[in-house]
Design a protein around this motif. Structure first.
Motif, PDB file in Angstrom:
ATOM      1  N   PRO A  38      56.475  52.878  29.291  1.00 19.86           N
ATOM      2  CA  PRO A  38      56.176  51.965  28.177  1.00 19.86           C
ATOM      3  C   PRO A  38      56.079  50.493  28.610  1.00 19.86           C
ATOM      4  N   ALA A  39      56.991  50.030  29.475  1.00 19.39           N
ATOM      5  CA  ALA A  39      56.919  48.629  29.925  1.00 19.39           C
ATOM      6  C   ALA A  39      55.632  48.381  30.706  1.00 19.39           C
ATOM      7  N   SER A  40      55.179  49.398  31.437  1.00 23.14           N
ATOM      8  CA  SER A  40      53.921  49.257  32.182  1.00 23.14           C
ATOM      9  C   SER A  40      52.753  49.136  31.212  1.00 23.14           C
ATOM     10  N   MET A  41      52.754  49.963  30.172  1.00 21.97           N
ATOM     11  CA  MET A  41      51.657  49.919  29.202  1.00 21.97           C
ATOM     12  C   MET A  41      51.613  48.561  28.505  1.00 21.97           C
ATOM     13  N   ALA A  42      52.789  47.956  28.293  1.00 27.65           N
ATOM     14  CA  ALA A  42      52.826  46.655  27.623  1.00 27.65           C
ATOM     15  C   ALA A  42      52.616  45.507  28.607  1.00 27.65           C
ATOM     16  N   GLY A  43      52.836  45.759  29.896  1.00 29.23           N
ATOM     17  CA  GLY A  43      52.668  44.706  30.908  1.00 29.23           C
ATOM     18  C   GLY A  43      53.882  43.798  31.066  1.00 29.23           C
ATOM     19  N   VAL A  44      54.998  44.152  30.404  1.00 30.69           N
ATOM     20  CA  VAL A  44      56.191  43.299  30.490  1.00 30.69           C
ATOM     21  C   VAL A  44      56.958  43.603  31.784  1.00 30.69           C
ATOM     22  N   PRO A  45      57.769  42.627  32.273  1.00 27.88           N
ATOM     23  CA  PRO A  45      58.489  42.854  33.528  1.00 27.88           C
ATOM     24  C   PRO A  45      59.709  43.745  33.327  1.00 27.88           C
ATOM     25  N   ALA A  46      60.069  44.491  34.382  1.00 28.44           N
ATOM     26  CA  ALA A  46      61.229  45.381  34.294  1.00 28.44           C
ATOM     27  C   ALA A  46      61.779  45.609  35.697  1.00 28.44           C
ATOM     28  N   LEU A  47      63.096  45.730  35.775  1.00 28.26           N
ATOM     29  CA  LEU A  47      63.693  46.019  37.087  1.00 28.26           C
ATOM     30  C   LEU A  47      64.637  47.203  36.996  1.00 28.26           C
ATOM     31  N   SER A  48      64.926  47.781  38.162  1.00 28.18           N
ATOM     32  CA  SER A  48      65.933  48.842  38.236  1.00 28.18           C
ATOM     33  C   SER A  48      66.990  48.432  39.243  1.00 28.18           C
TER      34      SER A  48
END
Ligand SMILES: NC(=O)C[C@H](N)C(=O)O
Length: 492
Positions: free
Chosen positions: A431-441
């Motif tokens: 979902p974060a990829s589809m929205a283009g927002v940043p995310a970390l693990s």
């Protein structure tokens, strides 16, 4: 040297307690000893790395060295490197030697980084296991307690994640289309960030799904990722989707803390099937942030369940178009055959593995006349709804906290034969990829088998600094110092 991070190695190099040549030799030796078992590198560039290390030492001696001077890195074999073979782990590019450098790797080189080699990946970055590589599967350096089963490192940046986890290199580049940085980072017990779409240039990165592909760093710590991202990011006129915004000094954000930060917990990320270990680690993560002064808020992202199905339409449609160029005439290895059509067929059949062929076929299908409106166009509309979910949630909270993946690493022998089962690994990252927002693990703890589990932080567009700050708080609380069974430190 096994305990070095990028940050501590940088300090040791600057203070001349360590030379770039020593550091580079150390990692090349570690690769030599361990990578036969792990298979995280497709190509090792030892001579080139040693020559760059000598040049870096000369520069360090002047006291005027750039930010990454003398630091050895691995580069996912999806980034074009001038004069160094770049394969995308595909037979069709087995002998491709680019005559130019990708922007991301140019940026790292300009800051003085040393490349020790190109890391293995799922073919064309399509997969979550690193088992679709034409150069053989990558072996996760972790083992389940009391078992010798070989586990997957996750994918598609599985070689990058395994190399960092095993202490074969200080940091690596990854790319993330639907989870390819975050999921392998979680499976291998390291840190990885997918920045906002447009933050790092895509120029010279072999394309999978152009509206989703995004480069990012993978390393042991939050600080190391911050150091690398600052170098990798930035506007590039050669990528029309690159965003012209100044790159912050991400390191300065690390110790900001989370006092007053509002952290959203999306209820849709808690399916009944979520393993108990992951549930409790997530709760633990919530407690860490709350204890550090954050406010925890329940949020809803109602279109989450459409994330995977729409991703596997949009990404595959774009892949079918991007991969059309490998026809054996303009690009790629050629298999000579009778007519032109036979040549195309023989070339593409020999050049692409099963998963890539499947995706090209499905992508072509959803774009074909009569199906375009029913699948592709609808998926694009749903993508907008997913994006709106995030925008709405971010009106009320600053970051979201979720698990990174719905399981820990699984054994090569347990890899599902049904591709859809594998696609489900991306359920929390897509979902974060589809929205283009940043995310970390970040690595947050171990499960009952002693395998690492990751937690994911998702942020607003271009607010990577908030992710680093919250991530650093969690990193300190987690105190994740565990090491995998296969580690360079154990064989020294
Ligand atoms: N490239 C990625 O982000 C990997 C994702 N698991 C996929 O197979 O599409």
């Amino acid at each position: 040297m096994h305990d070095l991070t990028l940050a501590s190695a940088r300090k040791a190099l600057r203070e001349r307690r360590l030379s770039a040549v020593e550091l580079t030799d150390h990692f090349l030796n570690a690769i030599d000893k361990l990578d036969g078992e792990i298979n995280s590198f497709v190509t090792v560039t030892a001579d080139q790395a040693r020559a760059s290390a000598r040049a870096a030492d000369a520069l360090l001696a002047t006291g005027n060295a750039p930010s990454l001077c003398g630091l050895p890195l691995g580069i996912k074999d999806l980034f074009c490197t001038n004069g160094v073979r770049t394969t995308a782990s595909s037979n069709i590019l087995r002998n491709f030697v680019p005559p130019y450098e990708s922007t991301v790797t140019s940026n790292l080189l300009a800051d003085g980084a040393i490349f020790v080699g190109k890391t293995n990946l799922d073919e064309f970055a399509m997969g979550s296991t690193n088992m679709t590589s034409a150069f053989g599967p990558v072996v996760n350096p972790w083992r389940r307690k009391g078992s010798d089963d070989k586990l997957v490192p996750g994918g598609s940046s599985g070689g990058s994640a395994a190399a960092v986890a095993a202490g074969l290199v200080l940091g690596t580049t990854g790319t993330d289309t639907g989870g390819s940085i975050r999921q392998p980072a979680a499976y291998c017990g390291i840190t990885g960030i997918k920045p906002t779409y447009g933050r790092c240039s895509r120029f010279g990165t072999i394309a999978f799904a152009s509206s989703l592909d995004q480069a990012g760093p993978m390393a042991r710590t939050m600080e190391d990722c911050a150091i690398m991202l600052e170098s990798m990011a930035g506007f590039d006129a050669k990528d029309s989707t690159s965003v012209d915004r100044p790159v912050p000094r991400y390191e300065d954000a690390l110790e900001r803390g989370v006092k007053g930060l509002r952290v959203g917990i999306p209820r849709e990320y808690r399916p009944d099937t979520l393993p108990a270990d992951i549930q409790s680690l997530w709760d633990q993560g919530i407690a860490w942030l709350r204890d550090a002064g954050a406010e925890i808020v329940d949020v809803s992202l109602p279109h989450t369940k459409y994330g995977l199905p729409t991703y596997y339409i949009v990404a595959l449609a774009e892949a079918s178009s991007n991969l059309a160029r490998y026809d054996g005439v303009r690009f790629g290895e050629r298999v000579d055959a009778g007519t032109l059509d036979e040549l195309y067929e023989a070339t593409r059949h020999a050049g692409f593995g099963e998963e890539v062929r499947r995706r090209i076929l499905m992508g072509t299908y959803v774009l074909s006349s009569g199906y375009y409106d029913a699948y592709y166009l609808r998926a694009q509309k749903v993508r907008t709804l997913i994006q709106r979910d995030f925008l709405k949630a971010f009106e009320n909270v600053d970051v979201l906290l979720t698990p990174t993946a719905p399981s820990a690493a699984f054994a090569h022998s347990e890899r599902p034969t049904d591709p859809v089962q594998i696609y489900l690994n991306d359920i929390f990252t897509v979902p974060a990829s589809m929205a283009g927002v940043p995310a970390l693990s970040l690595p947050a703890g171990l499960d009952h088998d002693g395998l690492p589990l990751g937690l994911q932080l998702i942020g607003r567009y271009f607010e990577e600094e908030t992710l680093f700050a919250a991530g650093r708080v969690m990193e300190k609380a987690a105190g994740f110092t565990h090491r995998p069974a296969l580690h360079a430190g154990a064989i020294a």
